[in-house]
Design a protein around this motif. Structure first.
Motif, PDB file in Angstrom:
ATOM      1  N   SER A 129       0.918  -0.998  -0.009  1.00  0.00           N
ATOM      2  CA  SER A 129       0.145  -0.057   0.005  1.00  0.00           C
ATOM      3  C   SER A 129       1.065   1.225   0.083  1.00  0.00           C
ATOM      4  O   SER A 129       0.498   2.216  -0.488  1.00  0.00           O
ATOM      5  CB  SER A 129      -0.849   0.090   1.167  1.00  0.00           C
ATOM      6  N   GLU A 130       2.009   1.238   0.654  1.00  0.00           N
ATOM      7  CA  GLU A 130       2.818   2.640   0.666  1.00  0.00           C
ATOM      8  C   GLU A 130       3.545   2.854  -0.731  1.00  0.00           C
ATOM      9  O   GLU A 130       4.194   3.845  -0.637  1.00  0.00           O
ATOM     10  CB  GLU A 130       4.074   1.995   1.767  1.00  0.00           C
ATOM     11  N   ASN A 131       3.465   1.746  -1.487  1.00  0.00           N
ATOM     12  CA  ASN A 131       3.966   1.917  -2.926  1.00  0.00           C
ATOM     13  C   ASN A 131       2.886   2.296  -3.983  1.00  0.00           C
ATOM     14  O   ASN A 131       3.358   2.601  -5.151  1.00  0.00           O
ATOM     15  CB  ASN A 131       4.907   0.918  -3.328  1.00  0.00           C
ATOM     16  N   MET A 132       1.756   2.365  -3.712  1.00  0.00           N
ATOM     17  CA  MET A 132       0.686   2.445  -4.639  1.00  0.00           C
ATOM     18  C   MET A 132       0.859   3.953  -5.471  1.00  0.00           C
ATOM     19  O   MET A 132       0.533   3.875  -6.400  1.00  0.00           O
ATOM     20  CB  MET A 132      -0.705   2.345  -3.956  1.00  0.00           C
ATOM     21  N   PHE A 165       1.603   5.341 -11.124  1.00  0.00           N
ATOM     22  CA  PHE A 165       1.299   6.260 -12.177  1.00  0.00           C
ATOM     23  C   PHE A 165       2.072   7.371 -12.341  1.00  0.00           C
ATOM     24  O   PHE A 165       1.966   8.322 -13.060  1.00  0.00           O
ATOM     25  CB  PHE A 165      -0.322   6.481 -12.181  1.00  0.00           C
ATOM     26  N   LYS A 166       3.527   7.551 -11.711  1.00  0.00           N
ATOM     27  CA  LYS A 166       4.305   8.595 -11.868  1.00  0.00           C
ATOM     28  C   LYS A 166       5.280   8.331 -12.998  1.00  0.00           C
ATOM     29  O   LYS A 166       5.653   6.922 -13.144  1.00  0.00           O
ATOM     30  CB  LYS A 166       4.937   8.852 -10.681  1.00  0.00           C
ATOM     31  N   GLY A 218       4.856   2.987 -18.615  1.00  0.00           N
ATOM     32  CA  GLY A 218       3.663   2.211 -19.331  1.00  0.00           C
ATOM     33  C   GLY A 218       2.635   2.760 -18.517  1.00  0.00           C
ATOM     34  O   GLY A 218       1.633   3.136 -19.205  1.00  0.00           O
ATOM     35  N   LEU A 219       2.533   2.487 -17.365  1.00  0.00           N
ATOM     36  CA  LEU A 219       1.155   2.870 -16.606  1.00  0.00           C
ATOM     37  C   LEU A 219       0.964   4.522 -16.508  1.00  0.00           C
ATOM     38  O   LEU A 219      -0.250   4.695 -16.812  1.00  0.00           O
ATOM     39  CB  LEU A 219       1.165   2.413 -14.936  1.00  0.00           C
ATOM     40  N   ARG A 241      -2.472   5.711 -18.217  1.00  0.00           N
ATOM     41  CA  ARG A 241      -3.377   6.439 -17.609  1.00  0.00           C
ATOM     42  C   ARG A 241      -3.791   7.729 -18.300  1.00  0.00           C
ATOM     43  O   ARG A 241      -4.694   8.108 -18.588  1.00  0.00           O
ATOM     44  CB  ARG A 241      -3.019   6.378 -16.089  1.00  0.00           C
ATOM     45  N   ARG A 242      -2.826   8.399 -18.794  1.00  0.00           N
ATOM     46  CA  ARG A 242      -2.932   9.688 -19.466  1.00  0.00           C
ATOM     47  C   ARG A 242      -3.511   9.679 -20.569  1.00  0.00           C
ATOM     48  O   ARG A 242      -4.597  10.623 -20.720  1.00  0.00           O
ATOM     49  CB  ARG A 242      -1.526   9.961 -19.803  1.00  0.00           C
ATOM     50  N   PHE A 243      -3.556   8.576 -21.327  1.00  0.00           N
ATOM     51  CA  PHE A 243      -4.307   8.217 -22.560  1.00  0.00           C
ATOM     52  C   PHE A 243      -5.790   7.933 -22.198  1.00  0.00           C
ATOM     53  O   PHE A 243      -6.997   8.544 -22.702  1.00  0.00           O
ATOM     54  CB  PHE A 243      -3.887   7.346 -23.483  1.00  0.00           C
TER      55      PHE A 243
END
Length: 158
Positions: free
Chosen positions: A69-72, A76-77, A96-97, A101-103
């Motif tokens: 959880s502390e790495n979630m 998306f960065k 990739g993520l 997410r941006r798209f």
């Protein structure tokens, strides 16, 4: 590794960037396979209504390592991975993520994640559906009308 796919055809065409949606799904499936060595990878498509808007969710799940959880917040960065050891062990740039997410957000959708460390994760691509109702044309069969649908009309599974 066992991959499962559950889908039912829904009679609805949507206007969407089919290529971008497929790229996002492929990225999520690729990541799931990369981080699953002894578990399962699953893909499910769900059609639902949220606040009077029809949406499609493509859920990619995998059982195996999960994310603490502390790495979630790192997922998306740009140029970031959940843990520093991840890049060394599994490779990747950490883009990739973030790009997916941006798209997704450019299409008024999103990519979200739920995860439990040591159990696995579920990544969900959500895209709002814009129905495309093909006009009924006199003297033209429904089969011919199907053949004339635009290339970006995407059949939704759910």
């Amino acid at each position: 590794m066992l991959a499962t796919l559950s889908a039912c055809l829904v009679v609805l065409l949507i206007m969407a960037d089919k290529t971008r949606i497929m790229q996002k799904i492929l990225n999520l499936v690729s990541n799931a396979c990369k981080f699953t060595h002894a578990g399962q990878v699953g893909i499910a498509a769900v059609y639902r209504t949220e606040q009077s808007i029809d949406v499609a969710d493509w859920r990619v799940s995998h059982t195996d390592i999960g994310i603490a959880s502390e790495n979630m917040h790192k997922l998306f960065k740009d140029f970031s991975q959940a843990e520093a050891s991840t890049a060394r062990k599994f490779g990747g740039t950490g883009l990739g993520l973030a790009l997916s997410r941006r798209f997704a957000r450019m299409m008024d959708g999103d990519i979200t994640v739920t995860s439990t460390l040591g159990e696995g994760s579920v990544f969900t691509l959500t895209v709002p559906l814009i129905p495309r109702r093909a006009p009924v044309m006199a003297g033209i069969s429904s089969h011919q009308q199907q053949q004339e649908r635009p290339a970006d009309a995407l059949p939704v599974s759910g």
